[in-house]
Design a protein around this motif. Structure first.
Motif, PDB file in Angstrom:
ATOM      1  N   ASP A 128       2.090   6.395  -7.475  1.00  0.00           N
ATOM      2  CA  ASP A 128       1.024   7.391  -7.406  1.00  0.00           C
ATOM      3  C   ASP A 128       1.129   8.955  -7.466  1.00  0.00           C
ATOM      4  O   ASP A 128       0.934   9.595  -8.175  1.00  0.00           O
ATOM      5  N   GLU A 129       2.265   8.859  -6.176  1.00  0.00           N
ATOM      6  CA  GLU A 129       2.792  10.193  -5.997  1.00  0.00           C
ATOM      7  C   GLU A 129       3.726  11.139  -6.907  1.00  0.00           C
ATOM      8  O   GLU A 129       3.469  12.095  -8.139  1.00  0.00           O
ATOM      9  N   LYS A 132       1.662  11.530 -10.390  1.00  0.00           N
ATOM     10  CA  LYS A 132       0.850  12.384 -10.385  1.00  0.00           C
ATOM     11  C   LYS A 132       2.154  13.553 -10.681  1.00  0.00           C
ATOM     12  O   LYS A 132       1.798  15.013 -11.701  1.00  0.00           O
ATOM     13  N   GLN A 162      -4.254   7.925 -15.165  1.00  0.00           N
ATOM     14  CA  GLN A 162      -3.843   9.048 -13.892  1.00  0.00           C
ATOM     15  C   GLN A 162      -4.126  10.541 -14.342  1.00  0.00           C
ATOM     16  O   GLN A 162      -4.314  11.211 -13.112  1.00  0.00           O
ATOM     17  N   THR A 186       1.331  -1.045  -0.173  1.00  0.00           N
ATOM     18  CA  THR A 186      -0.256  -0.093  -0.058  1.00  0.00           C
ATOM     19  C   THR A 186       0.614   1.544   0.042  1.00  0.00           C
ATOM     20  O   THR A 186       0.745   2.382  -0.493  1.00  0.00           O
ATOM     21  N   ALA A 187       1.924   1.142   0.556  1.00  0.00           N
ATOM     22  CA  ALA A 187       2.498   1.997   0.571  1.00  0.00           C
ATOM     23  C   ALA A 187       3.260   2.565  -0.689  1.00  0.00           C
ATOM     24  O   ALA A 187       3.860   3.474  -0.650  1.00  0.00           O
ATOM     25  N   LYS A 188       3.812   1.505  -1.166  1.00  0.00           N
ATOM     26  CA  LYS A 188       4.654   1.653  -2.211  1.00  0.00           C
ATOM     27  C   LYS A 188       3.337   2.036  -3.199  1.00  0.00           C
ATOM     28  O   LYS A 188       4.222   3.242  -4.072  1.00  0.00           O
ATOM     29  N   ASN A 189       2.356   1.732  -3.454  1.00  0.00           N
ATOM     30  CA  ASN A 189       1.466   2.042  -4.297  1.00  0.00           C
ATOM     31  C   ASN A 189       1.036   3.888  -4.709  1.00  0.00           C
ATOM     32  O   ASN A 189       1.424   4.029  -4.808  1.00  0.00           O
ATOM     33  N   LYS A 190       1.193   3.848  -2.936  1.00  0.00           N
ATOM     34  CA  LYS A 190       0.777   5.829  -2.611  1.00  0.00           C
ATOM     35  C   LYS A 190       2.363   6.736  -3.668  1.00  0.00           C
ATOM     36  O   LYS A 190       2.031   7.378  -3.881  1.00  0.00           O
ATOM     37  N   GLN A 191       3.608   6.101  -2.930  1.00  0.00           N
ATOM     38  CA  GLN A 191       4.732   6.495  -3.851  1.00  0.00           C
ATOM     39  C   GLN A 191       4.582   6.632  -5.261  1.00  0.00           C
ATOM     40  O   GLN A 191       4.866   7.621  -5.828  1.00  0.00           O
TER      41      GLN A 191
END
Length: 166
Positions: free
Chosen positions: A101-102, A105, A137, A94-99
């Motif tokens: 995505d950032e 973006k 995205q 989850t943390a990797k996916n969030k990174q």
């Protein structure tokens, strides 16, 4: 068992009579009285042997049950350990996916600042998976501006994946 005792008692009484022995009825009566006692002691011995067998089986079952309980405890601990590891992996993912995505973006903001032709040419040089991820995205307005400048096979693949729900 009673039938066997009766047969033995009859045989003890009848044997001296048939053989013509000189023993009197009192000796025969004593033998008949002793026969039930010896049969009772034989039966008691058999019951005692059976009780010992049952006790041994019960002890073996208790040992197996204790071993199964030990293994169940060990297995439960391993399951808890694996669940904790799974939770850690899920949190890391989850943390990797969030990174990711950032990062996407940030890159989208950069591509958004470029002219559509320049951004399309750069996107064509990236691998297909990255382009599809970036298009997913992007807001609709930006994607519409870039699509004419991205190679058709990539745009078609992106469209297929979106329609398939992937």
């Amino acid at each position: 068992m009673k039938g066997l005792l009766r047969t033995a008692a009859v045989a003890l009484v009848a044997l001296p009579l048939l053989s013509g022995g000189g023993e009197g009825p009192s000796v025969q009566a004593a033998e008949v009285k002793n026969a039930p006692r010896s049969a009772a002691s034989t039966e008691a011995a058999a019951l005692e042997a059976k009780r010992q067998q049952l006790a041994q089986k019960e002890a073996a079952l208790n040992a197996k049950e204790a071993e199964l309980n030990r293994l169940a405890t060990k297995l439960d601990a391993r399951v808890a350990e694996l669940n904790a590891a799974k939770k850690g992996i899920e949190e890391s993912l989850t943390a990797k996916n969030k990174q990711d995505d950032e990062r996407y973006k940030k890159m989208i903001k950069i591509y958004k600042g470029l002219k559509p032709e320049e951004a399309g040419n750069l996107l064509n040089k990236l691998n297909e998976k990255m382009v599809i991820q970036m298009l997913n995205q992007m807001d609709q307005k930006t994607a519409v501006k870039l699509i004419p400048f991205i190679s058709q096979p990539r745009v078609l693949e992106w469209t297929r994946l979106n329609l398939a729900g992937k």
